[in-house]
Structures are given as C-alpha cells and as structure tokens.
Write a protein that holds these residues in place. Sequence first.
Motif, PDB file in Angstrom:
ATOM      1  N   GLY A   4       0.815  -1.207   0.000  1.00 26.43           N
ATOM      2  CA  GLY A   4       0.000   0.000   0.000  1.00 26.43           C
ATOM      3  C   GLY A   4       0.846   1.253   0.000  1.00 26.43           C
ATOM      4  N   GLY A   5       0.330   2.288  -0.621  1.00 29.23           N
ATOM      5  CA  GLY A   5       1.000   3.581  -0.646  1.00 29.23           C
ATOM      6  C   GLY A   5       1.792   3.802  -1.912  1.00 29.23           C
ATOM      7  N   CYS A   6       1.824   5.066  -2.338  1.00 29.73           N
ATOM      8  CA  CYS A   6       2.585   5.445  -3.514  1.00 29.73           C
ATOM      9  C   CYS A   6       2.804   6.954  -3.483  1.00 29.73           C
ATOM     10  CB  CYS A   6       1.845   5.045  -4.792  1.00 29.73           C
ATOM     11  SG  CYS A   6       2.817   5.335  -6.292  1.00 29.73           S
ATOM     12  N   ASN A   7       3.924   7.378  -4.008  1.00 31.54           N
ATOM     13  CA  ASN A   7       4.224   8.805  -4.050  1.00 31.54           C
ATOM     14  C   ASN A   7       3.828   9.431  -5.384  1.00 31.54           C
ATOM     15  OD1 ASN A   7       6.226   7.268  -5.229  1.00 31.54           O
ATOM     16  ND2 ASN A   7       7.863   8.678  -4.727  1.00 31.54           N
ATOM     17  N   PHE A   8       3.182   8.679  -6.256  1.00 35.16           N
ATOM     18  CA  PHE A   8       2.671   9.194  -7.529  1.00 35.16           C
ATOM     19  C   PHE A   8       1.152   9.131  -7.518  1.00 35.16           C
ATOM     20  CE2 PHE A   8       6.835   7.402  -8.820  1.00 35.16           C
ATOM     21  CZ  PHE A   8       7.416   8.579  -9.270  1.00 35.16           C
ATOM     22  N   ARG A   9       0.539   9.826  -8.413  1.00 37.78           N
ATOM     23  CA  ARG A   9      -0.916   9.758  -8.591  1.00 37.78           C
ATOM     24  C   ARG A   9      -1.203   9.625 -10.086  1.00 37.78           C
ATOM     25  NH1 ARG A   9      -0.106   8.957  -4.086  1.00 37.78           N
ATOM     26  NH2 ARG A   9      -1.127   9.815  -2.256  1.00 37.78           N
ATOM     27  N   CYS A  10      -0.716   8.549 -10.659  1.00 35.94           N
ATOM     28  CA  CYS A  10      -0.866   8.318 -12.094  1.00 35.94           C
ATOM     29  C   CYS A  10      -2.343   8.111 -12.433  1.00 35.94           C
ATOM     30  CB  CYS A  10      -0.066   7.095 -12.515  1.00 35.94           C
ATOM     31  SG  CYS A  10       1.690   7.196 -12.092  1.00 35.94           S
ATOM     32  N   PRO A  11      -2.846   8.815 -13.420  1.00 34.15           N
ATOM     33  CA  PRO A  11      -4.266   8.691 -13.764  1.00 34.15           C
ATOM     34  C   PRO A  11      -4.626   7.335 -14.369  1.00 34.15           C
ATOM     35  CG  PRO A  11      -3.143  10.125 -15.326  1.00 34.15           C
ATOM     36  CD  PRO A  11      -2.152   9.810 -14.240  1.00 34.15           C
ATOM     37  N   PHE A  12      -3.645   6.566 -14.798  1.00 29.75           N
ATOM     38  CA  PHE A  12      -3.889   5.258 -15.407  1.00 29.75           C
ATOM     39  C   PHE A  12      -3.625   4.095 -14.460  1.00 29.75           C
ATOM     40  CE2 PHE A  12       0.286   6.927 -16.444  1.00 29.75           C
ATOM     41  CZ  PHE A  12       1.106   5.954 -15.890  1.00 29.75           C
ATOM     42  N   CYS A  13      -3.369   4.381 -13.196  1.00 33.01           N
ATOM     43  CA  CYS A  13      -3.010   3.340 -12.220  1.00 33.01           C
ATOM     44  C   CYS A  13      -4.121   2.297 -12.116  1.00 33.01           C
ATOM     45  CB  CYS A  13      -2.751   3.965 -10.858  1.00 33.01           C
ATOM     46  SG  CYS A  13      -2.298   2.737  -9.597  1.00 33.01           S
ATOM     47  N   HIS A  14      -3.756   1.017 -12.249  1.00 29.90           N
ATOM     48  CA  HIS A  14      -4.742  -0.053 -12.141  1.00 29.90           C
ATOM     49  C   HIS A  14      -4.927  -0.536 -10.702  1.00 29.90           C
ATOM     50  CE1 HIS A  14      -0.899  -2.112 -12.726  1.00 29.90           C
ATOM     51  NE2 HIS A  14      -1.428  -3.116 -12.067  1.00 29.90           N
ATOM     52  N   ASN A  15      -4.140   0.000  -9.775  1.00 31.86           N
ATOM     53  CA  ASN A  15      -4.278  -0.326  -8.351  1.00 31.86           C
ATOM     54  C   ASN A  15      -4.497   0.941  -7.526  1.00 31.86           C
ATOM     55  OD1 ASN A  15      -3.907  -3.075  -8.720  1.00 31.86           O
ATOM     56  ND2 ASN A  15      -1.710  -2.974  -8.455  1.00 31.86           N
ATOM     57  N   ALA A  16      -5.280   1.855  -8.038  1.00 28.19           N
ATOM     58  CA  ALA A  16      -5.449   3.172  -7.405  1.00 28.19           C
ATOM     59  C   ALA A  16      -5.934   3.081  -5.958  1.00 28.19           C
ATOM     60  CB  ALA A  16      -6.399   4.033  -8.233  1.00 28.19           C
ATOM     61  N   VAL A  46       7.574 -14.866  -6.480  1.00 30.69           N
ATOM     62  CA  VAL A  46       6.663 -13.894  -5.896  1.00 30.69           C
ATOM     63  C   VAL A  46       6.770 -12.592  -6.675  1.00 30.69           C
ATOM     64  CG1 VAL A  46       6.078 -12.577  -3.813  1.00 30.69           C
ATOM     65  CG2 VAL A  46       6.916 -14.922  -3.601  1.00 30.69           C
ATOM     66  N   CYS A  47       5.628 -12.062  -7.074  1.00 24.12           N
ATOM     67  CA  CYS A  47       5.560 -10.739  -7.695  1.00 24.12           C
ATOM     68  C   CYS A  47       5.195  -9.751  -6.598  1.00 24.12           C
ATOM     69  CB  CYS A  47       4.490 -10.706  -8.778  1.00 24.12           C
ATOM     70  SG  CYS A  47       4.755 -11.896 -10.082  1.00 24.12           S
ATOM     71  N   ILE A  48       5.963  -8.695  -6.480  1.00 23.73           N
ATOM     72  CA  ILE A  48       5.673  -7.668  -5.478  1.00 23.73           C
ATOM     73  C   ILE A  48       5.312  -6.398  -6.224  1.00 23.73           C
ATOM     74  CG2 ILE A  48       6.521  -6.409  -3.475  1.00 23.73           C
ATOM     75  CD1 ILE A  48       8.640  -8.643  -3.157  1.00 23.73           C
ATOM     76  N   THR A  49       4.115  -5.917  -5.981  1.00 22.55           N
ATOM     77  CA  THR A  49       3.612  -4.745  -6.682  1.00 22.55           C
ATOM     78  C   THR A  49       2.885  -3.850  -5.687  1.00 22.55           C
ATOM     79  OG1 THR A  49       2.364  -4.049  -8.639  1.00 22.55           O
ATOM     80  CG2 THR A  49       1.469  -5.914  -7.415  1.00 22.55           C
ATOM     81  N   GLY A  50       2.242  -2.857  -6.179  1.00 22.61           N
ATOM     82  CA  GLY A  50       1.569  -1.954  -5.248  1.00 22.61           C
ATOM     83  C   GLY A  50       0.470  -1.193  -5.936  1.00 22.61           C
ATOM     84  N   GLY A  51       0.387  -0.055  -5.396  1.00 22.11           N
ATOM     85  CA  GLY A  51       1.191   0.975  -4.782  1.00 22.11           C
ATOM     86  C   GLY A  51       2.634   0.902  -5.314  1.00 22.11           C
ATOM     87  N   GLU A  52       3.508   1.426  -4.494  1.00 18.26           N
ATOM     88  CA  GLU A  52       4.940   1.432  -4.824  1.00 18.26           C
ATOM     89  C   GLU A  52       5.703   0.650  -3.759  1.00 18.26           C
ATOM     90  OE1 GLU A  52       8.282   1.192  -5.950  1.00 18.26           O
ATOM     91  OE2 GLU A  52       7.055   2.275  -7.405  1.00 18.26           O
ATOM     92  N   PRO A  53       6.103  -0.593  -4.068  1.00 20.23           N
ATOM     93  CA  PRO A  53       6.770  -1.440  -3.082  1.00 20.23           C
ATOM     94  C   PRO A  53       8.069  -0.864  -2.529  1.00 20.23           C
ATOM     95  CG  PRO A  53       6.219  -2.706  -5.049  1.00 20.23           C
ATOM     96  CD  PRO A  53       5.909  -1.282  -5.343  1.00 20.23           C
ATOM     97  N   LEU A  54       8.778  -0.084  -3.323  1.00 23.46           N
ATOM     98  CA  LEU A  54      10.070   0.423  -2.856  1.00 23.46           C
ATOM     99  C   LEU A  54       9.940   1.529  -1.816  1.00 23.46           C
ATOM    100  CD1 LEU A  54      12.122   0.282  -6.161  1.00 23.46           C
ATOM    101  CD2 LEU A  54      12.085  -1.332  -4.250  1.00 23.46           C
TER     102      LEU A  54
END
Length: 97
Positions: A25-37, A68-76
């Motif tokens: 969970g969480g991300c520092n971007f707000r991409c309008p195309f994000c599929h995990n908004a 394991v695939c790690i995705t998010g949000g932004e995992p880093l």
Amino acid sequence: MKICGFQKMTMLDYPGKVACTVFTGGCNFRCPFCHNALLVTEVDECVLWDENEIIEYLYKRKGIIDGVCITGGEPLLQKDIAQFCQKLRELGLLIKL
C-alpha cells in the motif's frame, strides 16, 4: 511491510512460472492510469496481511510456487522491502519487483 493484498497463485504475473502476488500500500505518484489506485488512495482502510503468515504459506508450498511478484502501490517505499525480499530468497523463490 504494509501488505494490503495477497493473491495466492497466479500464472499470469510471472510468465512461465507459478507465482503469487503481494500488493503493498502507498505510492508517491498519482498516475491517472493506475490499475491499483485503491492501494494508493485508501491505504488506511485496507485490511493488512501479516508478513509472517505469507512467509509461512510460501514455506509450505516450496517446490510448487516458483516466485513472488511484489507490486503496489509502490513497493520500494516500504522501509523493510529488502528484508522481505531476503526472506523470499532464503526460501529459494524468484522475485519480480
């Protein structure tokens, strides 16, 4: 780690491998195309998964799950992502970040 989702098996996210997917969970971007908004905008409301529960699940499936695939949000953005990845490597799993 703030793990907001866990898909126990996928054959799509890691081509040619049987894998599972961890959603942070969480991300520092707000991409309008994000599929995990929702993992960005509703992080405080998500049900968190216990990291140890996921590791235990994967341990019991050694030889069945390849990676394991790690995705998010932004995992880093997760402060303990390196330690989580190390635990996965110790289980002999491939990691797709």
